[in-house]
Write a protein that holds these residues in place. Structure first.
Motif, short mmCIF file in Angstrom:
data_model
loop_
_atom_site.label_atom_id
_atom_site.label_comp_id
_atom_site.label_asym_id
_atom_site.label_seq_id
_atom_site.Cartn_x
_atom_site.Cartn_y
_atom_site.Cartn_z
N ARG A 40 3.82 4.03 -8.47
CA ARG A 40 3.94 4.82 -7.25
C ARG A 40 3.19 6.16 -7.38
NH1 ARG A 40 9.62 6.98 -4.55
NH2 ARG A 40 8.66 8.16 -2.83
N LYS B 111 1.55 11.17 0.85
CA LYS B 111 2.92 11.19 1.37
C LYS B 111 3.83 12.02 0.48
CE LYS B 111 6.71 8.15 2.80
NZ LYS B 111 7.16 6.75 2.97
N THR C 48 0.83 -1.19 0.00
CA THR C 48 0.00 0.00 0.00
C THR C 48 0.87 1.25 0.00
OG1 THR C 48 -0.13 -0.07 2.42
CG2 THR C 48 -1.92 -1.12 1.18
N ALA C 49 0.35 2.28 -0.63
CA ALA C 49 1.00 3.59 -0.65
C ALA C 49 -0.08 4.65 -0.72
CB ALA C 49 1.95 3.70 -1.84
N SER C 50 0.29 5.88 -0.39
CA SER C 50 -0.67 6.97 -0.41
C SER C 50 -0.09 8.16 -1.15
CB SER C 50 -1.05 7.39 1.02
OG SER C 50 -1.85 8.56 1.00
N ASP D 299 3.27 9.44 -6.93
CA ASP D 299 4.21 10.49 -6.53
C ASP D 299 4.17 11.73 -7.42
OD1 ASP D 299 5.19 9.34 -8.79
OD2 ASP D 299 7.17 8.86 -8.00
#
Length: 402
Positions: free
Chosen positions: A341, A67, A62-64, A343
């Motif tokens: 990702r 961030k 998981t990633a957000s 980003d």
């Protein structure tokens, strides 16, 4: 599509919307349903935007986007709508309990009915993910990936546990002033952050924090929040208190958890998310009259009624729809906005393009599992609309509340 096809589709939509409007009980407060629908959709869209499953070789983690893109933080202010859900839940539960008492229905029967409707749809989610998790492990999938998927799929269940506790305590909370649970949250955070108390103390706020909007819903039932002044006080004081906590007390600006941050406003609930919830509740109360006027439009009301009739299914299965799309997409490789990702702004743009696909997957889940939500509603007198069905002789009609 030809002009004739467009006109025919428009006619069908308007005709269906008119039927829903006609079947709606005359005394129903449609603003309540509009607020519940907005709260559910806020949770769904929020998770779809800020929860990313990044492909890392053979594993998913998981990633957000919050961030790497903190400028997206205001999105969490719009889509973290749990306080509104608890506000509406408290209002509906206290009103329903009062009506049950007036009809002579004992507490245990009232509670059994509500909890049955709440938890029966959960059986399908638990059953499917128990089978899916075991199948993935037996097929050789990495344990970390399976754990991530199962955790995301079942994460909505924490809300139901808290909601069930508050529902069971409704007779005690009917007249509780919201300042009492707010004071509990304040003192818990003071001990945790100001006096170096144990971190586990924060879990007291899981119940105390959501009791605040729930008891505001009870105050709404009592008629204490009918004037616009109450809405403005909640909105102004809640927003001001949240700003002070973020700017001067070191609370995160994001109203959802961000992986890698040392502190979360939501896990467990902090004083900042509770004061922010007060502001949300104030805004919701101020919007009631506008929503009532908007819900007089047949198409708008039909859409809100549709969401409310499947609210539990939407809530329980939206993460599964996200993961099903992500897993299926892996067959085509690492797709931007789905496995990459989060980003950059380009990720956000592509992610939004995936929303219709997520919605389609969720529609499939609703078609497959909506029956579990209806199975939890046997004989219920009123929900959103009445479904009229002709009798065997074709002359009389029975009205069933759904």
């Amino acid at each position: 599509m030809t002009d004739v096809g467009v006109r025919r589709l428009r006619h069908l939509v308007l005709h269906g919307a008119d039927r829903v409007g006609t079947a709606t009980p005359a005394g129903r407060d449609r603003a309540v349903d509009a607020l519940r629908a907005a709260a559910v959709l806020g949770v769904v869209l929020g998770h779809w935007l800020v929860t990313a499953l990044v492909s890392d070789g053979s594993a998913l983690r998981t990633a957000s986007p919050l961030k790497d893109m903190p400028w997206l933080t205001p999105v969490s202010w719009l889509l973290q709508t749990l306080a509104v859900f608890f506000l509406v839940g408290g209002h509906v539960a206290t009103r329903g309990y009062a009506a049950a008492r007036a009809r002579g229905v004992p507490y245990h029967r009232w509670l059994t009915g509500r909890l049955t409707r709440l938890f029966k749809p959960v059986a399908a989610v638990l059953g499917l993910w128990t089978v899916a998790g075991c199948a993935l492990l037996l097929s050789g999938a990495e344990f970390g990936t399976v754990r991530t998927l199962v955790k995301l799929a079942l994460s909505p269940l924490w809300f139901l546990v808290v909601f069930a506790v508050l529902t069971a305590a409704t007779p005690l909370l009917t007249r509780l002033n919201p300042l009492w649970p707010l004071a509990v949250v304040l003192h818990v955070d003071l001990v945790r952050f100001g006096l170096g108390g144990p971190a586990w103390l924060g879990w007291v706020n899981v119940v105390a924090g959501w009791t605040v909007p729930y008891t505001l819903g009870a105050a709404w039932t009592r008629g204490e929040l009918e004037g616009r002044r109450a809405g403005w006080v909640l909105l102004g004081c809640g927003a001001a208190a949240t700003a002070v906590l973020v700017v001067f007390a070191g609370y995160p600006a994001s109203m959802v958890g961000v992986p890698g941050e040392g502190m979360s406003n939501l896990d467990p609930p902090s004083l900042a998310v509770v004061t922010f919830g007060l502001a949300q509740c104030g805004l919701a109360l101020l919007l009631r009259e506008r929503l009532r006027r908007a819900m007089r439009r047949p198409v708008a009301w039909a859409a809100v009624a549709l969401v409310n009739l499947s609210a539990m299914t939407l809530f329980l299965w939206h993460q599964t729809a996200l993961m099903a799309t992500t897993a299926t997409g892996l067959l085509a490789g690492r797709l931007p906005g789905l496995h990459t990702r989060p980003d950059g702004l380009d990720w956000v743009g592509v992610r939004l393009l995936w929303f219709p696909v997520f919605a389609l997957a969720l529609a499939v889940c609703c078609a497959a599992f909506r029956s579990f939500e209806r199975a939890g509603d046997p004989g219920r007198r009123s929900r959103v609309v009445r479904a009229h069905r002709p009798s065997g002789r074709g002359t009389a009609a029975k009205a069933r509340h759904v």
